[in-house]
Scaffold this motif. Structure first.
Motif, PDB file in Angstrom:
ATOM      1  N   GLN A   1       1.637   6.742  -6.849  1.00  0.00           N
ATOM      2  CA  GLN A   1       0.356   7.501  -7.526  1.00  0.00           C
ATOM      3  C   GLN A   1       0.392   9.014  -7.068  1.00  0.00           C
ATOM      4  O   GLN A   1      -0.021   9.763  -7.920  1.00  0.00           O
ATOM      5  CB  GLN A   1      -0.852   6.948  -6.713  1.00  0.00           C
ATOM      6  N   LEU A   2       0.868   9.491  -5.865  1.00  0.00           N
ATOM      7  CA  LEU A   2       0.982  10.636  -5.391  1.00  0.00           C
ATOM      8  C   LEU A   2       2.005  11.607  -6.453  1.00  0.00           C
ATOM      9  O   LEU A   2       1.890  12.763  -6.640  1.00  0.00           O
ATOM     10  CB  LEU A   2       1.599  10.884  -3.904  1.00  0.00           C
TER      11      LEU A   2
ATOM     12  N   LEU B   1       0.995  -1.206  -0.118  1.00  0.00           N
ATOM     13  CA  LEU B   1       0.101  -0.014   0.022  1.00  0.00           C
ATOM     14  C   LEU B   1       0.840   1.114  -0.028  1.00  0.00           C
ATOM     15  O   LEU B   1       0.771   2.199  -0.678  1.00  0.00           O
ATOM     16  CB  LEU B   1      -0.707  -0.029   1.350  1.00  0.00           C
TER      17      LEU B   1
ATOM     18  N   THR C   1       2.239   1.729  -3.464  1.00  0.00           N
ATOM     19  CA  THR C   1       1.228   2.412  -4.468  1.00  0.00           C
ATOM     20  C   THR C   1       1.224   3.655  -4.310  1.00  0.00           C
ATOM     21  O   THR C   1       1.049   4.668  -5.403  1.00  0.00           O
ATOM     22  CB  THR C   1       0.060   1.300  -4.314  1.00  0.00           C
ATOM     23  N   GLU C   2       0.610   4.181  -2.717  1.00  0.00           N
ATOM     24  CA  GLU C   2       0.344   5.468  -2.658  1.00  0.00           C
ATOM     25  C   GLU C   2       1.610   6.339  -2.991  1.00  0.00           C
ATOM     26  O   GLU C   2       1.400   7.567  -3.460  1.00  0.00           O
ATOM     27  CB  GLU C   2       0.012   5.601  -1.330  1.00  0.00           C
ATOM     28  N   ARG C   3       2.689   5.743  -2.914  1.00  0.00           N
ATOM     29  CA  ARG C   3       3.992   6.928  -2.991  1.00  0.00           C
ATOM     30  C   ARG C   3       4.033   7.086  -4.426  1.00  0.00           C
ATOM     31  O   ARG C   3       4.240   8.239  -5.093  1.00  0.00           O
ATOM     32  CB  ARG C   3       5.164   6.287  -2.488  1.00  0.00           C
TER      33      ARG C   3
END
Length: 380
Positions: free
Chosen positions: A352-353, A345, A348-350
């Motif tokens: 997508q940001l 997670l 993925t967040e890193r």
């Protein structure tokens, strides 16, 4: 609704970080004292001129405590104005006081800007009573009444506006710090997971080789000692940053150029790293993100890839995009997280940001693959 608003105001604490007395405060007080003295000497239309001059000069130093003792300053200054108004109502002369005493409006501003809710309510009540008495004692017309109350209200509104702006700025900073701590917590997770996985692999290799080569156990212990020391050092630095009120000792974030430090020839699985050598112009966010994603993907491979002999880390740049691919040739562990888990997670967040994408799952040729694409330029 009004009752709730008053209760909320009453419970409001003092404004944080009230500045200490500075040199310009002394300059302000000195200038006001000189102005009041000159006005008292040069004007001949002031009632009780010596007394009014002494009052105007004597009250000016009260401004020095307007931030630390705002209510006391308002009570002293506006209480004196109230006494002068009562003296006029009792039959004394009108127009007692100097024009210079308009500086008492600064105390109204300071009361709302720096005082607590209780101090604001009590202080404004004192100001209101003093203003009413002064208006009745020296009534000259509705325009002066409206103007006088308007100026006083403007001073209070100015204090409220600056207080609200400062509080909004402080809350924004607290939110930024909170977000930074969340990011640092993820960094801590990635770092610890990577080092602990390396320690576990070294311990397994040392135990497997100890029967055939006793010196291999000592070599594994030396590597474990180094990994553990680095882990403790990085954890201490990270925790020091995460603590509230502790000074942040930032060090340069690792980037793509540091991926080569993840490569190794032994023990199995071998880690092979291939990165281009002309990526110096990458944004720092992208540079750090590629390293952290590769580190987390390698950690997952060391932890979950069964019977893996090789892990490959490849970075390719082209067309304004940067592609990272981490693959292993091990057997897929059914317990390996495909779409859940804090590590995946966080990766993925890193990505997508930063406007990129990340896919993780079984590779067509066997094993596991993590594919991440990031733009080489971050939008602002």
């Amino acid at each position: 609704m009004i009752t709730n608003a008053l209760r909320s105001l009453w419970a409001e604490p003092r404004a944080a970080d009230a500045p200490a007395r500075v040199s310009r405060d002394w300059v302000l007080v000195g200038a006001l004292m000189v102005t009041a003295l000159l006005e008292g000497v040069l004007r001949d239309d002031v009632a009780w001129r010596p007394f009014a001059t002494i009052v105007a000069v004597g009250l000016a130093p009260v401004l020095l405590w307007r931030r630390t003792r705002p209510l006391a300053c308002v009570v002293v200054a506006w209480g004196t104005a109230m006494v002068l108004g009562l003296a006029t109502l009792a039959g004394g002369p009108t127009h007692i006081g100097l024009t210079t005493m308009i500086y008492v409006l600064v105390l109204v501003y300071a009361l709302v800007r720096w005082g607590s809710g209780r101090e604001i309510v009590i202080g404004l009540a004192v100001v209101l009573v003093a203003a009413v008495i002064g208006t009745v004692a020296d009534y000259t017309g509705p325009s002066d009444v409206i103007g006088g109350f308007g100026i006083t209200a403007a001073a209070a509104a100015g204090g409220a506006a600056f207080r609200y702006r400062a509080e909004s700025w402080r809350r924004a900073l607290d939110q930024i710090r909170s977000q930074e701590r969340v990011g640092l917590a993820r960094e801590l997770h990635d770092m610890v997971a990577h080092h602990v996985s390396a320690i576990a692999v070294q311990a397994q290799a040392g135990r497997a080789m100890a029967g055939q080569r006793p010196e291999a156990g000592l070599e594994a212990l030396a590597v474990i000692e180094g990994e553990a020391s680095r882990t403790l050092a990085e954890m201490r630095a990270m925790v020091r940053v995460l603590r509230d009120g502790a000074p942040a000792e930032y060090t340069p974030q690792p980037g793509i150029a540091d991926l080569v430090s993840l490569a190794r020839r032994e023990p199995v699985p071998v880690v092979d790293v291939e990165v281009p050598g002309d990526l110096d112009a990458l944004p720092l966010q992208v540079d750090a993100a590629v390293y952290r994603v590769a580190q987390e993907a390698l950690t997952n491979a060391l932890r979950h890839a069964r019977n893996a002999s090789r892990v490959e880390i490849r970075v390719v740049e082209g067309g304004g995009r940067l592609r990272l691919r981490v693959t292993d040739d091990g057997q897929i562990d059914p317990a390996r997280p495909a779409s859940h888990g804090f590590g995946l997670l966080g990766m993925t967040e890193r990505v997508q940001l930063l406007g990129g994408t990340l896919l993780a799952g079984p590779a067509p040729e066997g094993g596991w693959a993590v594919d991440a694409e990031l733009p080489t330029e971050v939008r602002r």
